[in-house]
Design a protein around this motif. Structure first.
Motif, PDB file in Angstrom:
ATOM      1  N   SER A  51       6.764 -10.727   6.521  1.00 55.56           N
ATOM      2  CA  SER A  51       5.798 -11.557   5.805  1.00 55.56           C
ATOM      3  C   SER A  51       4.379 -11.088   6.126  1.00 55.56           C
ATOM      4  CB  SER A  51       5.995 -13.032   6.164  1.00 55.56           C
ATOM      5  OG  SER A  51       6.052 -13.203   7.572  1.00 55.56           O
ATOM      6  N   LEU A  52       4.100  -9.877   5.676  1.00 53.69           N
ATOM      7  CA  LEU A  52       2.816  -9.218   5.887  1.00 53.69           C
ATOM      8  C   LEU A  52       2.173  -8.914   4.537  1.00 53.69           C
ATOM      9  CD1 LEU A  52       3.931  -6.688   8.647  1.00 53.69           C
ATOM     10  CD2 LEU A  52       2.530  -8.737   9.000  1.00 53.69           C
ATOM     11  N   SER A  53       0.877  -8.719   4.554  1.00 53.35           N
ATOM     12  CA  SER A  53       0.112  -8.663   3.309  1.00 53.35           C
ATOM     13  C   SER A  53       0.464  -7.478   2.423  1.00 53.35           C
ATOM     14  CB  SER A  53      -1.383  -8.655   3.619  1.00 53.35           C
ATOM     15  OG  SER A  53      -1.769  -9.877   4.190  1.00 53.35           O
ATOM     16  N   ARG A  54       0.268  -6.265   2.918  1.00 53.90           N
ATOM     17  CA  ARG A  54       0.435  -5.109   2.033  1.00 53.90           C
ATOM     18  C   ARG A  54       1.858  -4.991   1.485  1.00 53.90           C
ATOM     19  NH1 ARG A  54      -2.908  -0.008   1.845  1.00 53.90           N
ATOM     20  NH2 ARG A  54      -3.791  -0.674   3.833  1.00 53.90           N
ATOM     21  N   PRO A  55       2.912  -5.192   2.306  1.00 53.07           N
ATOM     22  CA  PRO A  55       4.254  -5.161   1.729  1.00 53.07           C
ATOM     23  C   PRO A  55       4.470  -6.205   0.639  1.00 53.07           C
ATOM     24  CG  PRO A  55       4.374  -4.948   4.111  1.00 53.07           C
ATOM     25  CD  PRO A  55       2.956  -5.286   3.786  1.00 53.07           C
ATOM     26  N   LEU A  56       3.858  -7.385   0.807  1.00 48.88           N
ATOM     27  CA  LEU A  56       4.107  -8.447  -0.158  1.00 48.88           C
ATOM     28  C   LEU A  56       3.203  -8.357  -1.377  1.00 48.88           C
ATOM     29  CD1 LEU A  56       4.942 -11.423   2.207  1.00 48.88           C
ATOM     30  CD2 LEU A  56       6.443  -9.696   1.187  1.00 48.88           C
ATOM     31  N   TYR A  57       2.047  -7.713  -1.269  1.00 48.99           N
ATOM     32  CA  TYR A  57       1.306  -7.393  -2.496  1.00 48.99           C
ATOM     33  C   TYR A  57       2.190  -6.532  -3.398  1.00 48.99           C
ATOM     34  CZ  TYR A  57      -2.883  -8.357   0.433  1.00 48.99           C
ATOM     35  OH  TYR A  57      -3.823  -8.906   1.276  1.00 48.99           O
ATOM     36  N   GLU A  58       2.813  -5.544  -2.775  1.00 51.49           N
ATOM     37  CA  GLU A  58       3.674  -4.623  -3.523  1.00 51.49           C
ATOM     38  C   GLU A  58       4.894  -5.354  -4.094  1.00 51.49           C
ATOM     39  OE1 GLU A  58       5.014  -0.374  -4.303  1.00 51.49           O
ATOM     40  OE2 GLU A  58       3.448  -1.804  -4.821  1.00 51.49           O
ATOM     41  N   THR A  59       5.463  -6.269  -3.326  1.00 54.09           N
ATOM     42  CA  THR A  59       6.603  -7.038  -3.812  1.00 54.09           C
ATOM     43  C   THR A  59       6.220  -7.904  -5.003  1.00 54.09           C
ATOM     44  OG1 THR A  59       7.844  -7.059  -1.734  1.00 54.09           O
ATOM     45  CG2 THR A  59       8.170  -8.929  -3.209  1.00 54.09           C
ATOM     46  N   ILE A  60       5.106  -8.626  -4.892  1.00 58.08           N
ATOM     47  CA  ILE A  60       4.677  -9.502  -5.982  1.00 58.08           C
ATOM     48  C   ILE A  60       4.396  -8.704  -7.246  1.00 58.08           C
ATOM     49  CG2 ILE A  60       2.773 -10.986  -6.751  1.00 58.08           C
ATOM     50  CD1 ILE A  60       2.634 -12.031  -3.833  1.00 58.08           C
ATOM     51  N   LEU A  61       3.755  -7.566  -7.107  1.00 60.74           N
ATOM     52  CA  LEU A  61       3.281  -6.816  -8.267  1.00 60.74           C
ATOM     53  C   LEU A  61       4.300  -5.834  -8.830  1.00 60.74           C
ATOM     54  CD1 LEU A  61      -0.381  -6.385  -7.059  1.00 60.74           C
ATOM     55  CD2 LEU A  61       0.323  -7.486  -9.197  1.00 60.74           C
ATOM     56  N   THR A  62       5.392  -5.585  -8.111  1.00 59.19           N
ATOM     57  CA  THR A  62       6.436  -4.698  -8.639  1.00 59.19           C
ATOM     58  C   THR A  62       7.791  -5.388  -8.781  1.00 59.19           C
ATOM     59  OG1 THR A  62       7.209  -3.851  -6.485  1.00 59.19           O
ATOM     60  CG2 THR A  62       5.314  -2.731  -7.508  1.00 59.19           C
ATOM     61  N   GLY A  63       7.951  -6.564  -8.173  1.00 59.75           N
ATOM     62  CA  GLY A  63       9.240  -7.244  -8.233  1.00 59.75           C
ATOM     63  C   GLY A  63      10.323  -6.581  -7.419  1.00 59.75           C
ATOM     64  N   THR A  64       9.949  -5.787  -6.431  1.00 62.21           N
ATOM     65  CA  THR A  64      10.922  -5.100  -5.586  1.00 62.21           C
ATOM     66  C   THR A  64      10.693  -5.450  -4.121  1.00 62.21           C
ATOM     67  OG1 THR A  64       9.509  -3.131  -5.407  1.00 62.21           O
ATOM     68  CG2 THR A  64      11.139  -3.164  -7.189  1.00 62.21           C
ATOM     69  N   PRO A  65      11.745  -5.479  -3.298  1.00 61.14           N
ATOM     70  CA  PRO A  65      11.608  -5.787  -1.877  1.00 61.14           C
ATOM     71  C   PRO A  65      11.163  -4.561  -1.091  1.00 61.14           C
ATOM     72  CG  PRO A  65      13.899  -5.431  -2.395  1.00 61.14           C
ATOM     73  CD  PRO A  65      13.156  -5.331  -3.702  1.00 61.14           C
TER      74      PRO A  65
END
Length: 275
Positions: A46-60
């Motif tokens: 639950s960190l920022s850069r990984p979850l920006y990518e998750t939100i904006l690409t729909g991938t884990p």
């Protein structure tokens, strides 16, 4: 006014419980059946850069490979910005500079990359800040300019002050709660502008914040974040469903009227979509 234009607002480090207790304007919209509210379970870490990518690409993270805040490179996935452009739509963002590093240019150059107006880039119109205390009020003013002057079909907004105060004072502090109140006040003036311009509005967060003043782990405080949707296409009210964060990107695609990427999971919130 129903259109296929979307504003996605990601309030960094906004916990679900604090959003429910302190975002009075958004709760007002929910109570008067002008908005829907869901609880989202973020990916981990639950960190920022990984979850920006998750939100904006729909991938884990196991797929997109951005596993920490130290991963500084362009995305390898098809983001919402890429998909929108490929469908002939226009894009814009007022966001933290890590978003620019994921989709426009990496590493970020503070002198050259603060303002990016280039139709060849995935984010065609971008204002990017690089200090965590950069005022949310300034960011929403920049987003308002983008919305009025550039009229993007997809506008991404990412304020940071809730996260900044959470790290400084912890989530169990008056400073953190007061900052959430302040963002809600900004939204009370910004959301009506979006609605007047025909946008559907999604408000969520990347991750939460703990009483230790941090995030990254597997607790509800780390992972449970809100999802508010202001759209005539979405059934209003409070849902008891716990929604995967992987649903946000396909939801944006649904509202934009564009095809999701092959890497995205099928949207599993279709019962919330009005016929």
């Amino acid at each position: 006014m129903a259109t296929n234009r979307v504003v996605l607002i990601v309030i960094d480090a906004l916990r679900f419980d604090t959003a429910c207790s302190h975002m009075g304007y958004l709760q007002h919209l929910v109570e008067h059946e002008k908005a829907a509210r869901y609880k989202v379970r973020s990916e981990v870490p639950s960190l920022s850069r990984p979850l920006y990518e998750t939100i904006l690409t729909g991938t884990p993270p196991v797929v997109h490979g951005v596993n920490s805040n130290r991963t500084v490179r362009l995305s390898t996935q098809q983001s919402l910005f890429h998909l929108a452009k490929d469908s002939g739509r226009t894009t814009a963002a007022a966001a933290y500079h890590w978003v620019s590093e994921l989709y426009n240019s990496a590493p970020f150059n503070e002198i050259q990359d603060r303002i990016q107006l280039d139709t060849e880039l995935p984010i065609e119109n971008g204002f990017f800040y690089f200090e965590d205390h950069y005022p949310d009020s300034h960011l929403f003013a920049e987003a308002s300019w983008l919305m009025e002057k550039k009229q993007p079909d997809f506008l991404y907004i990412h304020p940071m002050n809730v996260d900044d105060d959470g790290h400084k004072f912890t989530a169990d502090s008056k400073e953190y709660r007061n900052r959430v109140l302040a963002v809600d006040a900004l939204l009370s003036t910004f959301i009506p502008l979006c609605k007047e311009s025909g946008y559907d509005i999604i408000i969520t967060a990347d991750h939460g914040m703990t009483a230790d003043g941090n995030h990254g782990g597997n607790t509800a405080e780390d992972r449970h974040v809100p999802l508010f949707i202001v759209s005539e296409k979405i059934t209003a009210g409070i849902s008891d469903e716990l929604v995967s964060q992987l649903m946000i990107a396909p939801l944006v695609c649904q509202l934009l009227g564009i095809e999701p990427s092959k890497a995205m999971m099928p949207l599993k919130m279709e019962e919330c979509l009005r016929a």
